[in-house]
Design an enzyme around this catalytic site. Structure first.
Site, PDB file in Angstrom:
ATOM      1  N   ARG A 161      24.445 -39.418  40.178  1.00 18.67           N
ATOM      2  CA  ARG A 161      23.396 -40.441  40.364  1.00 18.67           C
ATOM      3  C   ARG A 161      23.994 -41.848  40.316  1.00 18.67           C
ATOM      4  O   ARG A 161      23.417 -42.766  39.729  1.00 18.67           O
ATOM      5  CB  ARG A 161      22.291 -40.330  39.301  1.00 18.67           C
ATOM      6  N   SER A 235      12.544 -38.132  38.236  1.00 20.04           N
ATOM      7  CA  SER A 235      13.255 -38.156  36.941  1.00 20.04           C
ATOM      8  C   SER A 235      13.548 -39.597  36.547  1.00 20.04           C
ATOM      9  O   SER A 235      14.190 -40.320  37.302  1.00 20.04           O
ATOM     10  CB  SER A 235      14.581 -37.408  37.053  1.00 20.04           C
ATOM     11  N   GLU A 333      17.571 -43.667  35.223  1.00 15.69           N
ATOM     12  CA  GLU A 333      18.029 -43.395  36.586  1.00 15.69           C
ATOM     13  C   GLU A 333      17.329 -44.358  37.550  1.00 15.69           C
ATOM     14  O   GLU A 333      17.867 -44.766  38.576  1.00 15.69           O
ATOM     15  CB  GLU A 333      17.669 -41.933  36.927  1.00 15.69           C
TER      16      GLU A 333
HETATM   17  P1  FAD Z   1      13.878 -47.425  46.751  1.00 15.05           P
HETATM   18  O1  FAD Z   1      13.155 -46.986  45.524  1.00 15.05           O
HETATM   19  O2  FAD Z   1      13.127 -48.241  47.724  1.00 15.05           O
HETATM   20  O3  FAD Z   1      15.184 -48.218  46.296  1.00 15.05           O
HETATM   21  C1  FAD Z   1      16.066 -47.670  45.342  1.00 15.05           C
HETATM   22  C2  FAD Z   1      17.268 -48.623  45.185  1.00 15.05           C
HETATM   23  O4  FAD Z   1      18.015 -48.648  46.394  1.00 15.05           O
HETATM   24  C3  FAD Z   1      16.853 -50.067  44.927  1.00 15.05           C
HETATM   25  O5  FAD Z   1      17.805 -50.646  44.073  1.00 15.05           O
HETATM   26  C4  FAD Z   1      16.894 -50.715  46.310  1.00 15.05           C
HETATM   27  O6  FAD Z   1      17.160 -52.105  46.251  1.00 15.05           O
HETATM   28  C5  FAD Z   1      18.051 -49.977  46.962  1.00 15.05           C
HETATM   29  N1  FAD Z   1      17.923 -49.797  48.420  1.00 15.05           N
HETATM   30  C6  FAD Z   1      16.973 -49.066  49.065  1.00 15.05           C
HETATM   31  N2  FAD Z   1      17.228 -49.037  50.390  1.00 15.05           N
HETATM   32  C7  FAD Z   1      18.349 -49.779  50.586  1.00 15.05           C
HETATM   33  C8  FAD Z   1      19.131 -50.131  51.737  1.00 15.05           C
HETATM   34  N3  FAD Z   1      18.788 -49.718  52.964  1.00 15.05           N
HETATM   35  N4  FAD Z   1      20.221 -50.926  51.566  1.00 15.05           N
HETATM   36  C9  FAD Z   1      20.588 -51.364  50.331  1.00 15.05           C
HETATM   37  N5  FAD Z   1      19.892 -51.061  49.194  1.00 15.05           N
HETATM   38  C10 FAD Z   1      18.797 -50.270  49.323  1.00 15.05           C
HETATM   39  N6  FAD Z   1      16.227 -38.403  43.370  1.00 15.05           N
HETATM   40  C11 FAD Z   1      17.208 -37.474  43.358  1.00 15.05           C
HETATM   41  O7  FAD Z   1      18.403 -37.810  43.401  1.00 15.05           O
HETATM   42  N7  FAD Z   1      16.921 -36.137  43.292  1.00 15.05           N
HETATM   43  C12 FAD Z   1      15.653 -35.672  43.236  1.00 15.05           C
HETATM   44  O8  FAD Z   1      15.432 -34.474  43.201  1.00 15.05           O
HETATM   45  C13 FAD Z   1      14.585 -36.647  43.226  1.00 15.05           C
HETATM   46  N8  FAD Z   1      13.306 -36.243  43.142  1.00 15.05           N
HETATM   47  C14 FAD Z   1      12.298 -37.169  43.136  1.00 15.05           C
HETATM   48  C15 FAD Z   1      10.973 -36.713  43.034  1.00 15.05           C
HETATM   49  C16 FAD Z   1       9.917 -37.612  43.033  1.00 15.05           C
HETATM   50  C17 FAD Z   1       8.492 -37.102  42.918  1.00 15.05           C
HETATM   51  C18 FAD Z   1      10.187 -39.000  43.142  1.00 15.05           C
HETATM   52  C19 FAD Z   1       9.053 -40.002  43.178  1.00 15.05           C
HETATM   53  C20 FAD Z   1      11.506 -39.469  43.228  1.00 15.05           C
HETATM   54  C21 FAD Z   1      12.578 -38.550  43.217  1.00 15.05           C
HETATM   55  N9  FAD Z   1      13.921 -38.961  43.297  1.00 15.05           N
HETATM   56  C22 FAD Z   1      14.924 -38.024  43.300  1.00 15.05           C
HETATM   57  C23 FAD Z   1      14.262 -40.385  43.331  1.00 15.05           C
HETATM   58  C24 FAD Z   1      14.185 -41.037  44.733  1.00 15.05           C
HETATM   59  O9  FAD Z   1      13.391 -40.303  45.605  1.00 15.05           O
HETATM   60  C25 FAD Z   1      15.570 -41.226  45.361  1.00 15.05           C
HETATM   61  O10 FAD Z   1      16.393 -41.989  44.517  1.00 15.05           O
HETATM   62  C26 FAD Z   1      15.488 -41.901  46.740  1.00 15.05           C
HETATM   63  O11 FAD Z   1      16.759 -41.884  47.349  1.00 15.05           O
HETATM   64  C27 FAD Z   1      15.004 -43.350  46.663  1.00 15.05           C
HETATM   65  O12 FAD Z   1      14.768 -43.794  47.981  1.00 15.05           O
HETATM   66  P2  FAD Z   1      13.836 -45.014  48.304  1.00 15.05           P
HETATM   67  O13 FAD Z   1      13.954 -45.290  49.755  1.00 15.05           O
HETATM   68  O14 FAD Z   1      12.469 -44.777  47.797  1.00 15.05           O
HETATM   69  O15 FAD Z   1      14.550 -46.171  47.445  1.00 15.05           O
END
Ligand code: FAD
Length: 338
Positions: A161, A235, A333
């Site tokens: 992570r 998580s 995380e």
């Molecule tokens: P955001 O929340 O929008 O951003 C996360 C971070 O990345 C922020 O710091 C943001 O500034 C940065 N960021 C986003 N996009 C960019 C970009 N294009 N360029 C530069 N920086 C950027 N994660 C896991 O690893 N495994 C799992 O099994 C998992 N299960 C989940 C289940 C649920 C129900 C939920 C709600 C979340 C889960 N996650 C899990 C966490 C999450 O889905 C991941 O971390 C996902 O990759 C986040 O993507 P996002 O586009 O929503 O990022």
């Protein structure tokens, strides 16, 4: 391309937190990031699906919402294929479209919310694999220099992570596209206990990428609270990694703790620690709008009108309590944006 002012982010973060951005930009093309000069905004936030983030009530600065989509195979040899995908593509839809196109490898990462651009940042993982397995390179924009550059797998220094990007390039850099490299030969990963159990409980299970994809979707939807119904970011804490000696001593007092060997030591289930400490289904006080899910103790949920502070205070209380009880400091995380 148009800047929007006092823009509500409530619908675009899975916690469903009421949050307002001073300035908001919907980024559809790379040149949206390069041509204008954004240096007057000292505070810059890059937003994907908002599923790994806790937002403040107001963000004084500019929010770049990356909506660059599209995926295609850009190289094909006798052994592998390289796929280029836009950072704004939905992760789950990307995984599904790969399987439909006969490109296999990411089945175990089905149904993870969020967008492709965020996947390498925390090196998303589930059910025995992490996205780094097929990561090849990323196209990035440096907002201050208004330039594009490539970063390859080694430079990302992926960890559990974690990545170099998450630590050192948190601000001012936007991932616009990612290249993944998949071998033509499918390598199924069924080592994870939940997958093995599901396979043995399914009559005449046929081991195909599509069946693993469906199985993972099924397991996940039973296990995790759906953000559409209850605001959450999956998580909230990482599983802590401790050395063998510490782990063995811990087992003397708590023999039912679960841990498994990792390249850096013993990884302990944070969910189990939190559950054993009595936090499952609890909130900090009667008025608190954030609580620990009663479905999964690693998940913090929005009970209605949670703010950044409700979530921060609850997570801080859990971290302190686990430290007092087990001598282990949990790490968040989820990204806290203050
Ligand atoms: P955001 O929340 O929008 O951003 C996360 C971070 O990345 C922020 O710091 C943001 O500034 C940065 N960021 C986003 N996009 C960019 C970009 N294009 N360029 C530069 N920086 C950027 N994660 C896991 O690893 N495994 C799992 O099994 C998992 N299960 C989940 C289940 C649920 C129900 C939920 C709600 C979340 C889960 N996650 C899990 C966490 C999450 O889905 C991941 O971390 C996902 O990759 C986040 O993507 P996002 O586009 O929503 O990022």
């Amino acid at each position: 391309m148009k800047l929007q002012f006092n823009y509500s982010l409530k619908e675009i973060n899975t916690f469903g937190i009421e949050s307002t951005a001073e300035v908001y930009l919907n980024v559809k093309k790379v040149w949206n990031l390069i041509r204008p000069d954004y240096s007057i905004y000292h505070n810059q936030l890059i937003l994907g699906g908002g599923s790994n983030i806790v937002l403040p009530e107001r963000f004084d600065g500019i929010v770049f919402r990356v909506n660059i989509t599209g995926a295609k195979i850009v190289k094909e040899t006798a052994n592998y294929r390289i796929v280029r995908v836009g950072a704004g593509a939905s992760w789950h839809k990307f995984v599904k479209s790969l399987i439909e196109a006969g490109v296999y490898g990411f089945e175990n990462l089905a149904l993870i919310p969020g967008r492709v651009g965020a996947a390498p940042i925390q090196n998303i993982g589930a059910y025995g694999i992490e996205q780094e397995k097929y990561f090849y390179s990323a196209e990035i924009v440096d907002l201050a220099k208004r330039k594009r550059f490539f970063m390859d797998k080694d430079e990302f220094s992926f960890g559990y992570r974690n990545s170099f990007f998450k630590q050192e390039m948190k601000s001012g850099f936007v991932i616009t596209h990612i290249h993944y490299k998949f071998p033509l030969k499918w390598e199924p990963n069924t080592e994870y206990k939940d997958i093995q159990n599901a396979i043995s409980n399914t009559e005449n299970f046929e081991l195909t990428p599509n069946n693993i994809f469906k199985l993972v979707c099924d397991i996940r939807s039973k296990k995790l609270p759906d953000p559409k119904e209850t605001g959450n970011a999956g998580s909230f804490f990482k599983n802590p990694i401790v050395n063998q000696e510490f782990y063995q001593n811990l087992l003397l007092t708590y023999p039912d703790l679960t841990g498994y060997s990792d390249k850096d030591g013993m990884k302990i289930s944070a969910a189990k620690l939190i559950e054993k400490a009595g936090w499952k289904g609890r909130k900090l006080n009667e008025n608190s709008q954030a609580g620990i899910s009663d479905k999964h103790s690693l998940v913090i949920i929005n009970l209605g009108n949670a703010t950044y502070h409700d979530i921060f205070e609850l997570s801080e209380a859990v971290i302190n309590d686990i430290y007092d009880k087990y001598g282990i400091r949990l790490e968040r995380e989820v990204n806290m944006i203050s």
